[in-house]
Write a protein that holds these residues in place. Structure first.
Motif, PDB file in Angstrom:
ATOM      1  N   UNK A   1       0.836  -1.193   0.000  1.00 59.87           N
ATOM      2  CA  UNK A   1       0.000   0.000   0.000  1.00 59.87           C
ATOM      3  C   UNK A   1       0.870   1.242   0.000  1.00 59.87           C
ATOM      4  N   UNK A   2       0.483   2.239  -0.780  1.00 57.81           N
ATOM      5  CA  UNK A   2       1.224   3.497  -0.887  1.00 57.81           C
ATOM      6  C   UNK A   2       0.269   4.637  -0.551  1.00 57.81           C
ATOM      7  N   UNK A   3       0.602   5.424   0.467  1.00 54.31           N
ATOM      8  CA  UNK A   3      -0.261   6.525   0.874  1.00 54.31           C
ATOM      9  C   UNK A   3       0.083   7.780   0.077  1.00 54.31           C
ATOM     10  N   UNK A   4      -0.855   8.212  -0.749  1.00 50.04           N
ATOM     11  CA  UNK A   4      -0.733   9.474  -1.483  1.00 50.04           C
ATOM     12  C   UNK A   4      -1.442  10.508  -0.613  1.00 50.04           C
ATOM     13  N   UNK A   5      -0.671  11.239   0.180  1.00 50.39           N
ATOM     14  CA  UNK A   5      -1.238  11.948   1.335  1.00 50.39           C
ATOM     15  C   UNK A   5      -1.915  13.273   1.034  1.00 50.39           C
ATOM     16  N   UNK A   6      -1.588  13.912  -0.109  1.00 51.02           N
ATOM     17  CA  UNK A   6      -2.218  15.206  -0.368  1.00 51.02           C
ATOM     18  C   UNK A   6      -2.005  15.697  -1.778  1.00 51.02           C
ATOM     19  N   UNK A   7      -2.869  16.622  -2.211  1.00 53.08           N
ATOM     20  CA  UNK A   7      -2.801  17.115  -3.577  1.00 53.08           C
ATOM     21  C   UNK A   7      -2.881  18.613  -3.718  1.00 53.08           C
ATOM     22  N   UNK A   8      -2.542  19.335  -2.654  1.00 59.74           N
ATOM     23  CA  UNK A   8      -2.654  20.799  -2.697  1.00 59.74           C
ATOM     24  C   UNK A   8      -1.380  21.422  -3.254  1.00 59.74           C
ATOM     25  N   UNK A   9      -1.259  21.322  -4.561  1.00 58.23           N
ATOM     26  CA  UNK A   9      -0.068  21.799  -5.258  1.00 58.23           C
ATOM     27  C   UNK A   9      -0.298  23.191  -5.834  1.00 58.23           C
ATOM     28  N   UNK A  10       0.678  24.058  -5.652  1.00 52.77           N
ATOM     29  CA  UNK A  10       0.648  25.367  -6.280  1.00 52.77           C
ATOM     30  C   UNK A  10       1.029  25.173  -7.751  1.00 52.77           C
ATOM     31  N   UNK A  11       0.083  25.388  -8.653  1.00 50.03           N
ATOM     32  CA  UNK A  11       0.304  25.085 -10.064  1.00 50.03           C
ATOM     33  C   UNK A  11       1.416  25.922 -10.688  1.00 50.03           C
ATOM     34  N   UNK A  12       1.739  27.039 -10.084  1.00 50.16           N
ATOM     35  CA  UNK A  12       2.819  27.867 -10.626  1.00 50.16           C
ATOM     36  C   UNK A  12       4.185  27.194 -10.504  1.00 50.16           C
ATOM     37  N   UNK A  13       4.260  26.132  -9.716  1.00 52.65           N
ATOM     38  CA  UNK A  13       5.541  25.436  -9.502  1.00 52.65           C
ATOM     39  C   UNK A  13       5.756  24.281 -10.476  1.00 52.65           C
ATOM     40  N   UNK A  14       4.804  24.028 -11.358  1.00 51.58           N
ATOM     41  CA  UNK A  14       4.881  22.861 -12.241  1.00 51.58           C
ATOM     42  C   UNK A  14       6.145  22.855 -13.092  1.00 51.58           C
ATOM     43  N   UNK A  15       6.531  24.012 -13.642  1.00 50.05           N
ATOM     44  CA  UNK A  15       7.725  24.052 -14.499  1.00 50.05           C
ATOM     45  C   UNK A  15       8.974  23.634 -13.737  1.00 50.05           C
ATOM     46  N   UNK A  16       9.111  24.102 -12.493  1.00 42.96           N
ATOM     47  CA  UNK A  16      10.271  23.730 -11.674  1.00 42.96           C
ATOM     48  C   UNK A  16      10.252  22.235 -11.362  1.00 42.96           C
ATOM     49  N   UNK A  17       9.069  21.705 -11.106  1.00 40.91           N
ATOM     50  CA  UNK A  17       8.942  20.280 -10.799  1.00 40.91           C
ATOM     51  C   UNK A  17       9.308  19.435 -12.020  1.00 40.91           C
ATOM     52  N   UNK A  18       8.884  19.871 -13.196  1.00 35.63           N
ATOM     53  CA  UNK A  18       9.244  19.158 -14.422  1.00 35.63           C
ATOM     54  C   UNK A  18      10.759  19.154 -14.635  1.00 35.63           C
ATOM     55  N   UNK A  19      11.397  20.274 -14.337  1.00 41.20           N
ATOM     56  CA  UNK A  19      12.857  20.354 -14.490  1.00 41.20           C
ATOM     57  C   UNK A  19      13.555  19.398 -13.535  1.00 41.20           C
ATOM     58  N   UNK A  20      13.086  19.336 -12.303  1.00 39.59           N
ATOM     59  CA  UNK A  20      13.658  18.406 -11.331  1.00 39.59           C
ATOM     60  C   UNK A  20      13.429  16.953 -11.753  1.00 39.59           C
ATOM     61  N   UNK A  21      12.237  16.673 -12.261  1.00 36.44           N
ATOM     62  CA  UNK A  21      11.923  15.308 -12.710  1.00 36.44           C
ATOM     63  C   UNK A  21      12.842  14.887 -13.850  1.00 36.44           C
ATOM     64  N   UNK A  22      13.161  15.832 -14.724  1.00 33.15           N
ATOM     65  CA  UNK A  22      14.081  15.531 -15.828  1.00 33.15           C
ATOM     66  C   UNK A  22      15.462  15.186 -15.303  1.00 33.15           C
TER      67      UNK A  22
END
Length: 325
Positions: free
Chosen positions: A289-310
């Motif tokens: 089991x994997x707990x996905x604990x929350x989804x309150x993401x600031x959408x303005x941070x998506x570009x930075x998150x994509x860069x980190x994921x890369x």
């Protein structure tokens, strides 16, 4: 816990054929990002306020939070007609601040970390006499969060392992006690951001007074400089292991969940999956089991998150090339 059955969502559990194939395990993700307020925190806050006396409620409630607990307390207080004062650190995503205010709470932004906001909230309690609702170091809060473990095992009784994010320790404490009461053989593994490893250090050093100098991470929901005093002991008694995951590993899991499961997940909510993908070979489990604990993401941070994921994708590719050579 009957009070919570009518007041919180029984969140869905989903599977992904791709993740199952990647890991060689049956993976069941509990989507607390679909809980009221967008995170598991409403469970503990709602249960805690239900246990307060009329006199305690009349004084109003106060707490400190990096966002999700704030929203949980604000909504629980609103439903009871209670005044709520919330202290939040600078840098808290604007979406979490707006949502907290939207539930009717008064918000004060202070300090650079949860710990500083927490200190300010304690001063307010002394001056106002308001009832304190701790975000994690409270047995009622832990019990409320523990209902996640009860629901998960009711739905998937064959689970042999549960992966849980850790900040101050309230979520994993509640889940671990609940899960091991039902199924003593189950393993509970905690996950922290490598940039905020307070419980990790406490767990492996047996130091009751861990205090980090800083804890800047994209998983701000679990960025806690010092773990709870109560939760430290529960974690030591009931949790089997704790892993840490990097910023790029967290970001990669956030993007994966968005692309493959269409689930918008914040950094803290993606850490458990990040640990499964990073440490899969070390986790001896068939049904996890994997707990996905929350989804309150600031959408303005998506570009930075994509860069980190890369960056994580590139690192994984480099490691695969090295292993071949």
């Amino acid at each position: 816990m009957e009070y919570l059955r009518g007041n919180v969502h029984k969140t869905p559990v989903i599977t992904s054929a791709t993740i199952n194939k990647m890991t060689g395990k049956n993976v069941y993700m509990k989507l607390e990002n679909q809980q009221k307020t967008g995170a598991f925190k409403y469970r503990g806050a709602s249960y805690k306020l239900s246990k307060l006396s009329d006199e305690e409620l009349a004084k109003g409630v106060v707490t400190a939070s990096a966002g999700n607990h704030a929203q949980g307390v604000a909504l629980a207080a609103y439903k009871l007609g209670v005044k709520a004062m919330i202290f939040m650190p600078d840098g808290t995503p604007s979406a979490k601040i707006s949502a907290t205010k939207g539930y009717g709470a008064e918000v004060k932004i202070i300090g650079q970390s949860f710990q500083e906001a927490y200190t300010a909230s304690l001063e307010y309690r002394k001056l106002s006499g308001a009832t304190y609702i701790h975000p994690f170091d409270d047995f009622d809060i832990m019990a409320g969060q523990g209902t996640i473990g009860l629901e998960l095992l009711e739905e998937i009784p064959k689970l042999d392992t549960i992966l849980v994010p850790i900040g101050g320790g309230g979520l994993i404490s509640g889940i671990a006690v609940a899960a091991k009461t039902i199924k003593p053989t189950i393993k509970v593994i905690g996950v922290q951001a490598a940039m905020a490893p307070s419980m990790f250090k406490s767990y492996y050093s047996r130091d009751d007074h861990v205090y980090l100098d800083s804890c800047a991470t994209i998983a701000e929901g679990i960025a806690v400089k010092s773990p709870g005093q109560l939760t430290q002991q529960v974690v030591r008694d009931f949790v089997d292991e704790i892993y840490c995951v990097s910023e790029s590993q967290i970001a990669s899991s956030m993007i994966y969940l968005l692309e493959r499961t269409k689930s918008l997940v914040e950094g803290a909510g993606a850490t458990a999956l990040a640990a499964l993908l990073a440490y899969n070979d070390k986790i001896n489990s068939e049904n996890i089991g994997v707990i996905v604990s929350g989804g309150n993401l600031d959408l303005s941070s998506i570009a930075d998150i994509q860069a980190l994921a890369l960056l994580n994708k590139q690192q994984v590719a480099r490691n695969e090339r090295i292993s071949i050579i």
